[in-house]
Design a protein around this motif. Structure first.
Motif, mmCIF file in Angstrom:
data_model
loop_
_atom_site.group_PDB
_atom_site.id
_atom_site.type_symbol
_atom_site.label_atom_id
_atom_site.label_comp_id
_atom_site.label_asym_id
_atom_site.label_seq_id
_atom_site.Cartn_x
_atom_site.Cartn_y
_atom_site.Cartn_z
ATOM 1 N N ARG A 195 0.829 -1.203 0.000
ATOM 2 C CA ARG A 195 0.000 0.000 0.000
ATOM 3 C C ARG A 195 0.865 1.255 0.000
ATOM 4 N NH1 ARG A 195 -0.912 3.745 3.066
ATOM 5 N NH2 ARG A 195 0.231 2.805 4.803
ATOM 6 N N ARG A 196 1.942 1.244 0.792
ATOM 7 C CA ARG A 196 2.804 2.417 0.858
ATOM 8 C C ARG A 196 3.432 2.734 -0.496
ATOM 9 N NH1 ARG A 196 5.121 0.129 5.590
ATOM 10 N NH2 ARG A 196 7.097 -0.045 4.491
ATOM 11 N N ARG A 197 3.715 1.677 -1.280
ATOM 12 C CA ARG A 197 4.294 1.913 -2.603
ATOM 13 C C ARG A 197 3.370 2.742 -3.486
ATOM 14 N NH1 ARG A 197 6.146 -4.284 -3.639
ATOM 15 N NH2 ARG A 197 8.160 -4.253 -2.552
ATOM 16 N N SER A 198 2.070 2.575 -3.299
ATOM 17 C CA SER A 198 1.125 3.259 -4.173
ATOM 18 C C SER A 198 0.583 4.560 -3.586
ATOM 19 C CB SER A 198 -0.061 2.330 -4.504
ATOM 20 O OG SER A 198 -0.750 1.953 -3.317
ATOM 21 N N THR A 199 0.671 4.719 -2.267
ATOM 22 C CA THR A 199 0.082 5.913 -1.645
ATOM 23 C C THR A 199 1.119 6.886 -1.094
ATOM 24 O OG1 THR A 199 -0.141 4.796 0.501
ATOM 25 C CG2 THR A 199 -2.009 4.643 -1.030
ATOM 26 N N ASP A 200 2.262 6.375 -0.631
ATOM 27 C CA ASP A 200 3.291 7.251 -0.065
ATOM 28 C C ASP A 200 4.279 7.622 -1.165
ATOM 29 O OD1 ASP A 200 1.939 6.770 2.204
ATOM 30 O OD2 ASP A 200 3.584 5.834 3.311
ATOM 31 N N ARG A 201 3.913 8.589 -1.979
ATOM 32 C CA ARG A 201 4.683 8.931 -3.164
ATOM 33 C C ARG A 201 5.731 9.999 -2.830
ATOM 34 N NH1 ARG A 201 -0.728 9.889 -6.804
ATOM 35 N NH2 ARG A 201 -1.777 7.946 -6.201
ATOM 36 N N LYS A 202 6.974 9.615 -3.005
ATOM 37 C CA LYS A 202 8.072 10.556 -2.750
ATOM 38 C C LYS A 202 9.335 10.031 -3.409
ATOM 39 C CE LYS A 202 8.828 8.450 1.806
ATOM 40 N NZ LYS A 202 7.541 7.691 1.827
ATOM 41 N N ARG A 203 10.249 10.951 -3.644
ATOM 42 C CA ARG A 203 11.585 10.614 -4.134
ATOM 43 C C ARG A 203 12.569 11.011 -3.039
ATOM 44 N NH1 ARG A 203 8.660 12.431 -8.629
ATOM 45 N NH2 ARG A 203 8.997 11.269 -10.563
ATOM 46 N N VAL A 204 13.401 10.072 -2.629
ATOM 47 C CA VAL A 204 14.288 10.317 -1.488
ATOM 48 C C VAL A 204 15.626 10.879 -1.962
ATOM 49 C CG1 VAL A 204 15.456 9.290 0.489
ATOM 50 C CG2 VAL A 204 13.174 8.478 -0.171
ATOM 51 N N ASP A 205 15.967 12.061 -1.471
ATOM 52 C CA ASP A 205 17.232 12.715 -1.801
ATOM 53 C C ASP A 205 18.360 12.134 -0.947
ATOM 54 O OD1 ASP A 205 19.278 15.023 -1.106
ATOM 55 O OD2 ASP A 205 18.396 15.521 -3.045
ATOM 56 N N ASN A 206 19.490 11.818 -1.580
ATOM 57 C CA ASN A 206 20.600 11.175 -0.870
ATOM 58 C C ASN A 206 21.851 12.042 -0.805
ATOM 59 O OD1 ASN A 206 21.638 11.135 -3.457
ATOM 60 N ND2 ASN A 206 21.646 8.915 -3.685
ATOM 61 N N GLN A 207 21.714 13.339 -1.091
ATOM 62 C CA GLN A 207 22.910 14.172 -1.233
ATOM 63 C C GLN A 207 23.715 14.272 0.058
ATOM 64 O OE1 GLN A 207 23.565 15.262 -4.430
ATOM 65 N NE2 GLN A 207 25.591 15.497 -3.519
ATOM 66 N N ARG A 208 23.046 14.375 1.195
ATOM 67 C CA ARG A 208 23.790 14.479 2.462
ATOM 68 C C ARG A 208 24.630 13.230 2.689
ATOM 69 N NH1 ARG A 208 20.764 15.676 8.125
ATOM 70 N NH2 ARG A 208 20.460 17.687 7.103
ATOM 71 N N MET A 209 24.055 12.055 2.448
ATOM 72 C CA MET A 209 24.809 10.810 2.599
ATOM 73 C C MET A 209 26.035 10.814 1.696
ATOM 74 S SD MET A 209 23.676 6.922 1.515
ATOM 75 C CE MET A 209 23.569 7.414 -0.219
ATOM 76 N N LYS A 210 25.871 11.188 0.434
ATOM 77 C CA LYS A 210 26.991 11.155 -0.509
ATOM 78 C C LYS A 210 28.054 12.195 -0.155
ATOM 79 C CE LYS A 210 24.832 11.457 -4.487
ATOM 80 N NZ LYS A 210 24.681 11.428 -5.965
ATOM 81 N N ASP A 211 27.615 13.376 0.268
ATOM 82 C CA ASP A 211 28.577 14.433 0.575
ATOM 83 C C ASP A 211 29.386 14.164 1.840
ATOM 84 O OD1 ASP A 211 27.772 15.837 -1.637
ATOM 85 O OD2 ASP A 211 26.519 17.272 -0.531
ATOM 86 N N LEU A 212 28.736 13.572 2.856
ATOM 87 C CA LEU A 212 29.373 13.477 4.166
ATOM 88 C C LEU A 212 29.804 12.069 4.578
ATOM 89 C CD1 LEU A 212 27.107 15.958 6.178
ATOM 90 C CD2 LEU A 212 29.267 16.407 4.983
ATOM 91 N N LEU A 213 29.227 11.045 3.987
ATOM 92 C CA LEU A 213 29.563 9.682 4.408
ATOM 93 C C LEU A 213 30.357 8.881 3.377
ATOM 94 C CD1 LEU A 213 26.332 8.429 6.241
ATOM 95 C CD2 LEU A 213 28.390 9.491 7.200
ATOM 96 N N LEU A 214 30.237 9.222 2.111
ATOM 97 C CA LEU A 214 30.954 8.463 1.077
ATOM 98 C C LEU A 214 32.193 9.247 0.652
ATOM 99 C CD1 LEU A 214 27.976 7.178 -1.097
ATOM 100 C CD2 LEU A 214 29.024 6.146 0.938
ATOM 101 N N PRO A 215 33.386 8.684 0.850
ATOM 102 C CA PRO A 215 34.632 9.422 0.598
ATOM 103 C C PRO A 215 34.709 10.032 -0.799
ATOM 104 C CG PRO A 215 35.090 7.354 1.726
ATOM 105 C CD PRO A 215 33.640 7.314 1.359
ATOM 106 N N ASP A 216 34.249 9.303 -1.816
ATOM 107 C CA ASP A 216 34.320 9.819 -3.182
ATOM 108 C C ASP A 216 33.005 10.433 -3.636
ATOM 109 O OD1 ASP A 216 32.840 7.537 -3.295
ATOM 110 O OD2 ASP A 216 34.035 6.539 -4.836
ATOM 111 N N GLY A 217 32.009 10.436 -2.751
ATOM 112 C CA GLY A 217 30.714 11.015 -3.087
ATOM 113 C C GLY A 217 29.921 10.212 -4.088
ATOM 114 N N LYS A 218 30.302 8.951 -4.285
ATOM 115 C CA LYS A 218 29.636 8.129 -5.288
ATOM 116 C C LYS A 218 29.190 6.793 -4.703
ATOM 117 C CE LYS A 218 32.334 10.025 -9.152
ATOM 118 N NZ LYS A 218 33.278 9.698 -10.239
ATOM 119 N N LEU A 219 28.070 6.293 -5.222
ATOM 120 C CA LEU A 219 27.579 4.969 -4.850
ATOM 121 C C LEU A 219 28.214 3.911 -5.742
ATOM 122 C CD1 LEU A 219 23.831 5.961 -4.625
ATOM 123 C CD2 LEU A 219 25.229 5.285 -2.681
#
Length: 215
Positions: free
Chosen positions: A164-188
């Motif tokens: 149900r959440r897949r169809s009703t909770d519509r959003k796109r999750v931004d990951n910029q903070r994770m990439k900027d601060l937790l990933l050394p090269d900023g890439k997945l």
């Protein structure tokens, strides 16, 4: 909660409906924050999108249950007719990198109690993901022979809250903070589901090929 398909960051308003698992998760977050404050603990809160990896993925689902008839090449049609709204996901390998990095992180940079969205770079409808997984399996000659048949209304099971959440909770999750601060090269390692599912197939191909040959 539902954000009508808009991008959400760690600072976005939480819109969980009462009585949902989302509300329970948010309540648990706040309880941990309260306890960490009282006990002077380090605390990182990870809001993980849909997790997949070498032991669970869209490819595993297709091999176990088959692919819906007409899936390949018709994802765009299904998106229009069945509400294929973009959802966020992330490969477990990238989740592990982020969590390990957080254990060595200086909390003063992002606040005492750090909050992280864990997601890849490309929110996509589940129909697109399933279609791509089906294509990979067919190209590798590992696609199951059975396909999911359309069911009459009387035989369709009740939706789980996750579905149900897949169809009703519509959003796109931004990951910029994770990439900027937790990933050394900023890439997945797996920036989208395409790279992720290709990696899953490579990891499992020998075992699945051996199983197919012995049948």
């Amino acid at each position: 909660g539902n954000h009508d398909g808009e991008w959400v960051t760690e600072d976005s308003e939480v819109k969980c409906k009462p009585g949902t698992k989302g509300e329970l998760y948010f309540r648990a977050e706040n309880e941990w924050r309260s306890t960490a404050h009282e006990c002077d603990w380090r605390l990182h809160v990870f809001r993980a999108s849909g997790l997949y990896g070498n032991t669970r993925s869209a490819i595993h689902t297709i091999r176990k249950k088959g692919a819906p008839i007409g899936m390949v090449g018709n994802a765009s049609v299904q998106n229009r007719t069945k509400g294929g709204f973009p959802t966020s996901r992330i490969h477990e390998e990238d989740v592990s990198r982020a969590i390990l990095s957080a254990t060595m992180y200086d909390e003063s940079v992002a606040g005492h109690h750090c909050l992280w969205n864990l997601a890849d770079d490309n929110p996509a409808p589940r129909t697109d993901v399933m279609a791509f997984g089906t294509k990979l399996l067919e190209e590798a000659n590992l696609h199951p022979q059975t396909k999911l048949e359309s069911k009459s209304p009387s035989t369709i099971p009740q939706q789980s809250e996750r579905e149900r959440r897949r169809s009703t909770d519509r959003k796109r999750v931004d990951n910029q903070r994770m990439k900027d601060l937790l990933l050394p090269d900023g890439k997945l390692i797996h920036p989208t589901y395409q790279e992720g599912l290709q990696s899953v197939l490579i990891h499992n191909k020998r075992e699945w090929s051996s199983s197919a040959a012995s049948e």
